[in-house]
Motif scaffolding. Sequence first.
Motif, PDB file in Angstrom:
ATOM      1  N   ASN A 179      -0.531   7.399   4.682  1.00  0.00           N
ATOM      2  CA  ASN A 179      -1.408   6.978   5.775  1.00  0.00           C
ATOM      3  C   ASN A 179      -2.864   6.975   5.321  1.00  0.00           C
ATOM      4  OD1 ASN A 179       0.427   6.354   7.811  1.00  0.00           O
ATOM      5  ND2 ASN A 179       0.657   8.502   8.339  1.00  0.00           N
ATOM      6  N   LYS A 180      -3.231   7.933   4.509  1.00  0.00           N
ATOM      7  CA  LYS A 180      -4.584   7.959   3.959  1.00  0.00           C
ATOM      8  C   LYS A 180      -4.808   6.738   3.076  1.00  0.00           C
ATOM      9  CE  LYS A 180      -7.917  10.861   1.491  1.00  0.00           C
ATOM     10  NZ  LYS A 180      -8.604   9.700   0.947  1.00  0.00           N
ATOM     11  N   ASP A 181      -3.788   6.324   2.338  1.00  0.00           N
ATOM     12  CA  ASP A 181      -3.898   5.134   1.496  1.00  0.00           C
ATOM     13  C   ASP A 181      -4.201   3.890   2.318  1.00  0.00           C
ATOM     14  OD1 ASP A 181      -3.334   6.740  -0.683  1.00  0.00           O
ATOM     15  OD2 ASP A 181      -1.259   6.045  -0.892  1.00  0.00           O
ATOM     16  N   ILE A 182      -3.571   3.769   3.485  1.00  0.00           N
ATOM     17  CA  ILE A 182      -3.831   2.630   4.374  1.00  0.00           C
ATOM     18  C   ILE A 182      -5.280   2.647   4.842  1.00  0.00           C
ATOM     19  CG2 ILE A 182      -3.358   1.665   6.666  1.00  0.00           C
ATOM     20  CD1 ILE A 182      -0.444   2.470   6.256  1.00  0.00           C
ATOM     21  N   LEU A 183      -5.744   3.792   5.277  1.00  0.00           N
ATOM     22  CA  LEU A 183      -7.127   3.896   5.757  1.00  0.00           C
ATOM     23  C   LEU A 183      -8.128   3.655   4.630  1.00  0.00           C
ATOM     24  CD1 LEU A 183      -6.756   6.953   8.132  1.00  0.00           C
ATOM     25  CD2 LEU A 183      -6.889   4.545   8.756  1.00  0.00           C
ATOM     26  N   ASP A 184      -7.865   4.193   3.459  1.00  0.00           N
ATOM     27  CA  ASP A 184      -8.766   3.976   2.317  1.00  0.00           C
ATOM     28  C   ASP A 184      -8.853   2.490   1.957  1.00  0.00           C
ATOM     29  OD1 ASP A 184      -9.267   6.672   2.171  1.00  0.00           O
ATOM     30  OD2 ASP A 184      -7.966   7.035   0.445  1.00  0.00           O
ATOM     31  N   LYS A 185      -7.720   1.784   1.976  1.00  0.00           N
ATOM     32  CA  LYS A 185      -7.709   0.359   1.666  1.00  0.00           C
ATOM     33  C   LYS A 185      -8.509  -0.409   2.713  1.00  0.00           C
ATOM     34  CE  LYS A 185      -6.101  -3.324  -0.491  1.00  0.00           C
ATOM     35  NZ  LYS A 185      -6.272  -3.618  -1.891  1.00  0.00           N
ATOM     36  N   LYS A 186      -8.327  -0.060   3.971  1.00  0.00           N
ATOM     37  CA  LYS A 186      -9.061  -0.724   5.047  1.00  0.00           C
ATOM     38  C   LYS A 186     -10.568  -0.515   4.887  1.00  0.00           C
ATOM     39  CE  LYS A 186      -9.497  -0.949  10.044  1.00  0.00           C
ATOM     40  NZ  LYS A 186      -9.020  -0.455  11.314  1.00  0.00           N
ATOM     41  N   ILE A 187     -10.963   0.688   4.595  1.00  0.00           N
ATOM     42  CA  ILE A 187     -12.396   0.991   4.390  1.00  0.00           C
ATOM     43  C   ILE A 187     -12.937   0.209   3.201  1.00  0.00           C
ATOM     44  CG2 ILE A 187     -14.017   2.805   3.690  1.00  0.00           C
ATOM     45  CD1 ILE A 187     -12.220   4.729   5.417  1.00  0.00           C
ATOM     46  N   LYS A 188     -12.170   0.161   2.122  1.00  0.00           N
ATOM     47  CA  LYS A 188     -12.615  -0.562   0.917  1.00  0.00           C
ATOM     48  C   LYS A 188     -12.806  -2.053   1.222  1.00  0.00           C
ATOM     49  CE  LYS A 188     -11.303  -1.533  -3.837  1.00  0.00           C
ATOM     50  NZ  LYS A 188     -10.310  -1.327  -4.885  1.00  0.00           N
ATOM     51  N   ILE A 189     -11.857  -2.651   1.896  1.00  0.00           N
ATOM     52  CA  ILE A 189     -11.938  -4.083   2.227  1.00  0.00           C
ATOM     53  C   ILE A 189     -13.089  -4.348   3.188  1.00  0.00           C
ATOM     54  CG2 ILE A 189     -10.754  -5.982   3.409  1.00  0.00           C
ATOM     55  CD1 ILE A 189      -9.613  -5.460   0.637  1.00  0.00           C
ATOM     56  N   CYS A 190     -13.251  -3.513   4.196  1.00  0.00           N
ATOM     57  CA  CYS A 190     -14.298  -3.713   5.196  1.00  0.00           C
ATOM     58  C   CYS A 190     -15.710  -3.443   4.647  1.00  0.00           C
ATOM     59  CB  CYS A 190     -14.049  -2.832   6.409  1.00  0.00           C
ATOM     60  SG  CYS A 190     -12.601  -3.328   7.347  1.00  0.00           S
ATOM     61  N   ARG A 245      -4.140   9.375  12.698  1.00  0.00           N
ATOM     62  CA  ARG A 245      -3.815  10.654  13.339  1.00  0.00           C
ATOM     63  C   ARG A 245      -3.275  11.705  12.391  1.00  0.00           C
ATOM     64  NH1 ARG A 245      -1.548   8.947  19.256  1.00  0.00           N
ATOM     65  NH2 ARG A 245      -3.534   8.115  19.985  1.00  0.00           N
ATOM     66  N   ASP A 246      -2.682  11.294  11.294  1.00  0.00           N
ATOM     67  CA  ASP A 246      -2.155  12.300  10.362  1.00  0.00           C
ATOM     68  C   ASP A 246      -2.503  11.981   8.905  1.00  0.00           C
ATOM     69  OD1 ASP A 246      -0.441  10.220   9.929  1.00  0.00           O
ATOM     70  OD2 ASP A 246       1.393  11.359  10.273  1.00  0.00           O
ATOM     71  N   HIS A 247      -3.644  11.341   8.708  1.00  0.00           N
ATOM     72  CA  HIS A 247      -4.052  10.963   7.350  1.00  0.00           C
ATOM     73  C   HIS A 247      -4.355  12.161   6.463  1.00  0.00           C
ATOM     74  CE1 HIS A 247      -7.963  11.528   9.269  1.00  0.00           C
ATOM     75  NE2 HIS A 247      -8.444  11.706   8.064  1.00  0.00           N
ATOM     76  N   ILE A 254       0.833  -1.193   0.000  1.00  0.00           N
ATOM     77  CA  ILE A 254       0.000   0.000   0.000  1.00  0.00           C
ATOM     78  C   ILE A 254       0.871   1.248   0.000  1.00  0.00           C
ATOM     79  CG2 ILE A 254      -1.710   1.333   1.306  1.00  0.00           C
ATOM     80  CD1 ILE A 254      -2.733  -1.367   2.397  1.00  0.00           C
ATOM     81  N   MET A 255       1.899   1.259   0.818  1.00  0.00           N
ATOM     82  CA  MET A 255       2.770   2.428   0.919  1.00  0.00           C
ATOM     83  C   MET A 255       3.904   2.389  -0.096  1.00  0.00           C
ATOM     84  SD  MET A 255       2.914   3.050   5.019  1.00  0.00           S
ATOM     85  CE  MET A 255       3.563   4.726   4.930  1.00  0.00           C
ATOM     86  N   GLY A 256       4.206   1.221  -0.607  1.00  0.00           N
ATOM     87  CA  GLY A 256       5.320   1.096  -1.535  1.00  0.00           C
ATOM     88  C   GLY A 256       6.640   0.904  -0.795  1.00  0.00           C
ATOM     89  N   PHE A 257       7.671   0.635  -1.564  1.00  0.00           N
ATOM     90  CA  PHE A 257       8.987   0.405  -0.987  1.00  0.00           C
ATOM     91  C   PHE A 257       9.672   1.721  -0.672  1.00  0.00           C
ATOM     92  CE2 PHE A 257       8.092  -3.382  -3.473  1.00  0.00           C
ATOM     93  CZ  PHE A 257       8.382  -4.364  -2.544  1.00  0.00           C
ATOM     94  N   GLY A 258      10.668   1.666   0.181  1.00  0.00           N
ATOM     95  CA  GLY A 258      11.450   2.844   0.515  1.00  0.00           C
ATOM     96  C   GLY A 258      11.171   3.326   1.920  1.00  0.00           C
ATOM     97  N   GLU A 259      11.683   4.481   2.221  1.00  0.00           N
ATOM     98  CA  GLU A 259      11.517   5.053   3.555  1.00  0.00           C
ATOM     99  C   GLU A 259      10.272   5.919   3.620  1.00  0.00           C
ATOM    100  OE1 GLU A 259      14.964   7.078   4.946  1.00  0.00           O
ATOM    101  OE2 GLU A 259      16.269   5.350   4.610  1.00  0.00           O
ATOM    102  N   HIS A 260       9.593   5.827   4.761  1.00  0.00           N
ATOM    103  CA  HIS A 260       8.404   6.628   5.004  1.00  0.00           C
ATOM    104  C   HIS A 260       8.466   7.183   6.424  1.00  0.00           C
ATOM    105  CE1 HIS A 260       6.508   5.169   1.347  1.00  0.00           C
ATOM    106  NE2 HIS A 260       6.928   3.966   1.680  1.00  0.00           N
ATOM    107  N   VAL A 261       7.985   8.372   6.614  1.00  0.00           N
ATOM    108  CA  VAL A 261       7.911   8.968   7.942  1.00  0.00           C
ATOM    109  C   VAL A 261       6.548   8.633   8.527  1.00  0.00           C
ATOM    110  CG1 VAL A 261       7.922  11.122   9.243  1.00  0.00           C
ATOM    111  CG2 VAL A 261       9.476  10.828   7.296  1.00  0.00           C
ATOM    112  N   VAL A 262       6.559   8.074   9.740  1.00  0.00           N
ATOM    113  CA  VAL A 262       5.320   7.759  10.435  1.00  0.00           C
ATOM    114  C   VAL A 262       5.399   8.305  11.858  1.00  0.00           C
ATOM    115  CG1 VAL A 262       4.847   5.699   9.048  1.00  0.00           C
ATOM    116  CG2 VAL A 262       6.132   5.476  11.171  1.00  0.00           C
TER     117      VAL A 262
END
Length: 76
Positions: free
Chosen positions: A63-74, A55-57, A1-9
């Motif tokens: 982070n928004k991509d993670i939440l959108d995927k979760k909503i779509k699946i659910c 918290r910071d979508h 969902i986030m792709g490869f590489g470094e991400h700030v969380v």
Amino acid sequence: IMGFGEHVVNSYHHQAIKETAPCFSVCATAEDGLIEAIYHKNKKFFLGVQWHPERDHETAVKNKDILDKKIKICSK
């Protein structure tokens, strides 16, 4: 969902995953080796994260991509 590489969380913990069961794989770690995300090898969608994407979508697109995927699946 986030792709490869470094991400700030927004990662801050008082507890963390030390090791996973064989059915899980680690898909993200912090610079210090702390496990930040896991997924289940045999499930269509099972993602566990150690940070709070909700918290910071609004400012962090990944982070928004993670939440959108979760909503779509659910929603199915």
